[in-house]
Design a protein around this motif. Structure first.
Motif, mmCIF file in Angstrom:
data_model
loop_
_atom_site.group_PDB
_atom_site.id
_atom_site.type_symbol
_atom_site.label_atom_id
_atom_site.label_comp_id
_atom_site.label_asym_id
_atom_site.label_seq_id
_atom_site.Cartn_x
_atom_site.Cartn_y
_atom_site.Cartn_z
ATOM 1 N N PHE A 1 0.820 -1.212 0.000
ATOM 2 C CA PHE A 1 0.000 0.000 0.000
ATOM 3 C C PHE A 1 0.857 1.267 0.000
ATOM 4 C CE2 PHE A 1 -2.628 3.018 2.674
ATOM 5 C CZ PHE A 1 -3.505 3.363 1.659
ATOM 6 N N ASN A 2 2.013 1.200 0.629
ATOM 7 C CA ASN A 2 2.887 2.374 0.723
ATOM 8 C C ASN A 2 3.427 2.826 -0.623
ATOM 9 O OD1 ASN A 2 4.237 4.390 2.288
ATOM 10 N ND2 ASN A 2 6.142 3.233 2.090
ATOM 11 N N VAL A 3 3.413 1.946 -1.630
ATOM 12 C CA VAL A 3 3.935 2.331 -2.953
ATOM 13 C C VAL A 3 2.814 2.540 -3.972
ATOM 14 C CG1 VAL A 3 6.108 1.138 -2.522
ATOM 15 C CG2 VAL A 3 4.285 -0.068 -3.740
ATOM 16 N N MET A 4 1.583 2.685 -3.492
ATOM 17 C CA MET A 4 0.451 2.782 -4.409
ATOM 18 C C MET A 4 0.149 4.210 -4.859
ATOM 19 S SD MET A 4 -0.230 -0.262 -5.085
ATOM 20 C CE MET A 4 -1.693 0.017 -6.057
ATOM 21 N N GLU A 5 1.105 5.105 -4.666
ATOM 22 C CA GLU A 5 1.054 6.449 -5.248
ATOM 23 C C GLU A 5 -0.233 7.183 -4.863
ATOM 24 O OE1 GLU A 5 1.847 5.656 -9.380
ATOM 25 O OE2 GLU A 5 3.931 5.081 -8.961
ATOM 26 N N SER A 6 -0.997 7.650 -5.830
ATOM 27 C CA SER A 6 -2.167 8.490 -5.525
ATOM 28 C C SER A 6 -3.460 7.702 -5.442
ATOM 29 C CB SER A 6 -2.314 9.579 -6.602
ATOM 30 O OG SER A 6 -2.491 8.994 -7.883
ATOM 31 N N LEU A 7 -3.374 6.380 -5.289
ATOM 32 C CA LEU A 7 -4.561 5.528 -5.279
ATOM 33 C C LEU A 7 -5.606 6.007 -4.270
ATOM 34 C CD1 LEU A 7 -5.538 2.653 -6.441
ATOM 35 C CD2 LEU A 7 -4.848 1.809 -4.192
ATOM 36 N N LEU A 8 -5.211 6.174 -3.014
ATOM 37 C CA LEU A 8 -6.170 6.568 -1.979
ATOM 38 C C LEU A 8 -6.565 8.044 -2.064
ATOM 39 C CD1 LEU A 8 -7.835 5.731 0.473
ATOM 40 C CD2 LEU A 8 -5.854 6.276 1.913
ATOM 41 N N PRO A 9 -5.616 8.980 -2.245
ATOM 42 C CA PRO A 9 -6.044 10.383 -2.359
ATOM 43 C C PRO A 9 -7.034 10.626 -3.486
ATOM 44 C CG PRO A 9 -3.687 10.263 -2.009
ATOM 45 C CD PRO A 9 -4.156 8.855 -2.215
ATOM 46 N N GLU A 10 -6.893 9.908 -4.598
ATOM 47 C CA GLU A 10 -7.842 10.080 -5.706
ATOM 48 C C GLU A 10 -9.241 9.628 -5.293
ATOM 49 O OE1 GLU A 10 -6.076 7.944 -8.904
ATOM 50 O OE2 GLU A 10 -4.537 9.463 -9.273
ATOM 51 N N TYR A 11 -9.295 8.544 -4.528
ATOM 52 C CA TYR A 11 -10.602 8.099 -4.051
ATOM 53 C C TYR A 11 -11.163 9.070 -3.024
ATOM 54 C CZ TYR A 11 -14.254 5.399 -1.820
ATOM 55 O OH TYR A 11 -15.458 4.998 -1.304
ATOM 56 N N SER A 12 -10.294 9.548 -2.127
ATOM 57 C CA SER A 12 -10.741 10.461 -1.071
ATOM 58 C C SER A 12 -11.257 11.777 -1.636
ATOM 59 C CB SER A 12 -9.588 10.722 -0.103
ATOM 60 O OG SER A 12 -9.944 11.650 0.892
ATOM 61 N N ALA A 13 -10.531 12.321 -2.602
ATOM 62 C CA ALA A 13 -10.876 13.640 -3.131
ATOM 63 C C ALA A 13 -11.978 13.596 -4.180
ATOM 64 C CB ALA A 13 -9.625 14.296 -3.720
ATOM 65 N N PHE A 14 -12.006 12.513 -4.987
ATOM 66 C CA PHE A 14 -12.923 12.485 -6.138
ATOM 67 C C PHE A 14 -13.859 11.283 -6.159
ATOM 68 C CE2 PHE A 14 -8.860 14.415 -7.482
ATOM 69 C CZ PHE A 14 -9.293 15.709 -7.720
ATOM 70 N N GLY A 15 -13.672 10.330 -5.231
ATOM 71 C CA GLY A 15 -14.443 9.094 -5.315
ATOM 72 C C GLY A 15 -14.014 8.232 -6.470
ATOM 73 N N ALA A 16 -12.821 8.484 -7.006
ATOM 74 C CA ALA A 16 -12.335 7.763 -8.181
ATOM 75 C C ALA A 16 -11.631 6.483 -7.749
ATOM 76 C CB ALA A 16 -11.375 8.638 -8.974
ATOM 77 N N VAL A 17 -12.067 5.365 -8.309
ATOM 78 C CA VAL A 17 -11.411 4.075 -8.063
ATOM 79 C C VAL A 17 -10.551 3.752 -9.278
ATOM 80 C CG1 VAL A 17 -11.747 1.611 -7.683
ATOM 81 C CG2 VAL A 17 -13.277 3.267 -6.585
ATOM 82 N N ARG A 18 -9.238 3.760 -9.077
ATOM 83 C CA ARG A 18 -8.355 3.478 -10.207
ATOM 84 C C ARG A 18 -8.560 2.036 -10.661
ATOM 85 N NH1 ARG A 18 -1.928 4.696 -10.034
ATOM 86 N NH2 ARG A 18 -2.761 6.615 -9.118
ATOM 87 N N GLU A 19 -8.632 1.856 -11.960
ATOM 88 C CA GLU A 19 -8.901 0.538 -12.533
ATOM 89 C C GLU A 19 -7.686 0.054 -13.322
ATOM 90 O OE1 GLU A 19 -11.445 -1.172 -11.818
ATOM 91 O OE2 GLU A 19 -12.749 0.346 -10.915
ATOM 92 N N PRO A 20 -7.626 -1.251 -13.607
ATOM 93 C CA PRO A 20 -6.504 -1.764 -14.406
ATOM 94 C C PRO A 20 -6.474 -1.132 -15.783
ATOM 95 C CG PRO A 20 -8.208 -3.435 -14.118
ATOM 96 C CD PRO A 20 -8.544 -2.315 -13.194
ATOM 97 N N ALA A 21 -5.273 -0.910 -16.287
ATOM 98 C CA ALA A 21 -5.136 -0.236 -17.578
ATOM 99 C C ALA A 21 -4.123 -0.935 -18.475
ATOM 100 C CB ALA A 21 -4.721 1.214 -17.357
ATOM 101 N N GLY A 22 -3.855 -2.198 -18.204
ATOM 102 C CA GLY A 22 -2.903 -2.916 -19.050
ATOM 103 C C GLY A 22 -1.521 -2.317 -18.967
ATOM 104 N N SER A 23 -0.953 -2.029 -20.122
ATOM 105 C CA SER A 23 0.415 -1.505 -20.157
ATOM 106 C C SER A 23 0.475 0.012 -20.111
ATOM 107 C CB SER A 23 1.111 -1.989 -21.435
ATOM 108 O OG SER A 23 0.432 -1.493 -22.583
ATOM 109 N N ALA A 24 -0.682 0.675 -20.161
ATOM 110 C CA ALA A 24 -0.700 2.137 -20.163
ATOM 111 C C ALA A 24 -0.504 2.683 -18.755
ATOM 112 C CB ALA A 24 -2.015 2.642 -20.743
ATOM 113 N N LEU A 25 -0.174 3.962 -18.689
ATOM 114 C CA LEU A 25 -0.051 4.670 -17.415
ATOM 115 C C LEU A 25 -1.188 5.677 -17.366
ATOM 116 C CD1 LEU A 25 1.676 4.994 -14.890
ATOM 117 C CD2 LEU A 25 3.064 6.657 -16.118
#
Length: 405
Positions: free
Chosen positions: A214-238
């Motif tokens: 979890f410590n290396v998951m970058e903006s995963l939680l702040p994005e959910y906290s601020a926008f309700g956005a759940v990051r989804e799998p994106a294959g090889s893209a960033l």
């Protein structure tokens, strides 16, 4: 035994540090291996019957896993049955003289053996104790069994790996265990620094597998906290950064990172798309993300008829970050790896040599080195016990009773 050739005659960064390792498989042993690579004396305690299961994981040569040869280099092996009173007494004597104890049992195991933190710190107040477990030493999940893959899932990583709408996949290695081990090493070094500056008192480092992920998951939680956005799998893209993706060539895949503003212009010019290079709407990442499919399509169309080598040659000339997807064969044949000492030819105690990863990080003043090859089960039992003042007759009697091997 043939010792590996040292990389350097410089002093070891952790010379004089004494470590007892009670871990097995990956997380605990990887942490101890990292300390050992920089000069710590690591005594690894293994069960007399079979030893660490890693000895028999994956591909086996001359009866031992080649993984073992890198994971256990620079260590001493003591075959000791911790399920016996005598075995635990010897372990306590080793810990009493140690700076660091590394363990990755399920929480409560050492306590049940009378070897919890309270007992061991009373025995050795300077002790630094690294405890790696699935869910940590506290909390409602502490008693649940946890392996690295579960930590990857709970830490949020597995949800993001793979293609959209398809099964989550592992990244190909035990990344959860390794991340926990590296966090553990950081914790040990912090605790040792604090001990030196504050009167010599040790402490516990409590590392949970899922927390390290979890410590290396970058903006995963702040994005959910601020926008309700759940990051989804994106294959090889960033996601949210463009262009950065894998593109198929005539003979393989190439990764291209053209997401800097000036880099994007050079990339588009190099692939003959001056119209996109000069489009003001694409001059910033925000504009490029809005049209990422168009940009990826342009890069993909340009790569498709070309070889990987041809693509890399053009993009290197344009100073665009790009690279092929390396296999083990590519790594072994790459001159840059060898020029930086990242491939070492290491003798084994089984009589052959094997190439193994070099040592990271690279300290220029006190570099790590391979001082000895990975031990056979119990290779150092007699010598370590003799160092505790145990006589040859006592050692022989314990071996007869199965306490040691």
């Amino acid at each position: 035994m043939t010792a590996a050739t040292p990389l350097s005659v410089a002093p070891d960064a952790l010379a004089g540090l004494r470590v007892v390792e009670m871990g097995q498989l990956i997380a605990g042993p990887f942490a101890a291996k990292t300390l050992a690579d920089f000069g710590a004396e690591v005594v690894k305690i293994e069960p007399p019957k079979g030893g660490d299961p890693l000895r028999n994981w994956r591909l086996i040569k001359e009866g031992t896993s080649v993984w073992w040869q890198v994971q256990s280099r620079n260590k001493k092996s003591v075959a000791l049955d911790l399920r016996t009173d005598e075995g635990r007494d010897i372990a306590r004597r080793l810990v009493a003289e140690a700076d660091v104890l590394v363990e990755n049992f399920r929480p409560g195991t050492l306590e049940a053996w009378g070897m919890g933190w309270d007992e061991l710190s009373a025995l050795n107040p300077k002790l630094v104790m690294l405890r790696i477990s699935g869910y940590g030493q506290t909390g409602p999940y502490r008693d649940k069994p946890g392996f690295g893959l579960i930590g990857e899932a709970m830490g949020g990583l597995r949800h993001l790996t793979g293609e959209p709408g398809r099964v989550p996949v592992r990244c190909g290695i035990s990344i959860g265990d390794t991340l926990a081990a590296l966090h553990g090493v950081i914790g040990v070094l912090l605790a040792l620094h604090h001990r030196q500056a504050n009167g010599g008192k040790g402490q516990v480092i409590d590392v949970a597998l899922h927390e390290a992920v979890f410590n290396v998951m970058e903006s995963l939680l702040p994005e959910y906290s601020a926008f309700g956005a759940v990051r989804e799998p994106a294959g090889s893209a960033l996601p949210g950064i463009a262009p950065s993706n894998a593109y198929r060539c005539a003979d393989g895949w190439v990764l291209v990172a053209g997401n800097g503003d000036s880099i994007f212009k050079r990339l588009m010019t190099a692939i003959g798309r001056a119209d996109l290079a000069d489009d003001p709407a694409l001059g910033s990442n925000t504009g490029r993300v809005a049209r990422v499919d168009e940009i990826d399509g342009a890069i993909g169309d340009w790569c498709a008829p070309r070889t990987v080598a041809g693509v890399l040659e053009v993009l290197a000339a344009a100073e665009v970050p790009a690279g092929k997807v390396y296999t083990a064969k590519d790594i072994a044949e790459d001159p840059h790896y060898r020029a930086r000492g990242m491939i070492l030819r290491q003798p084994t105690r089984d009589g052959y040599e094997v190439e193994v990863p070099g040592i990271v990080p690279k300290l220029l003043g006190t570099p790590g080195r391979v001082r000895s090859s990975a031990p056979g089960l119990g290779d150092d039992t007699d010598a370590v016990l003799a160092g505790l003042g145990i006589t040859p007759a006592q050692i022989a009697a314990m071996r007869e009773r199965g306490v040691i091997a």
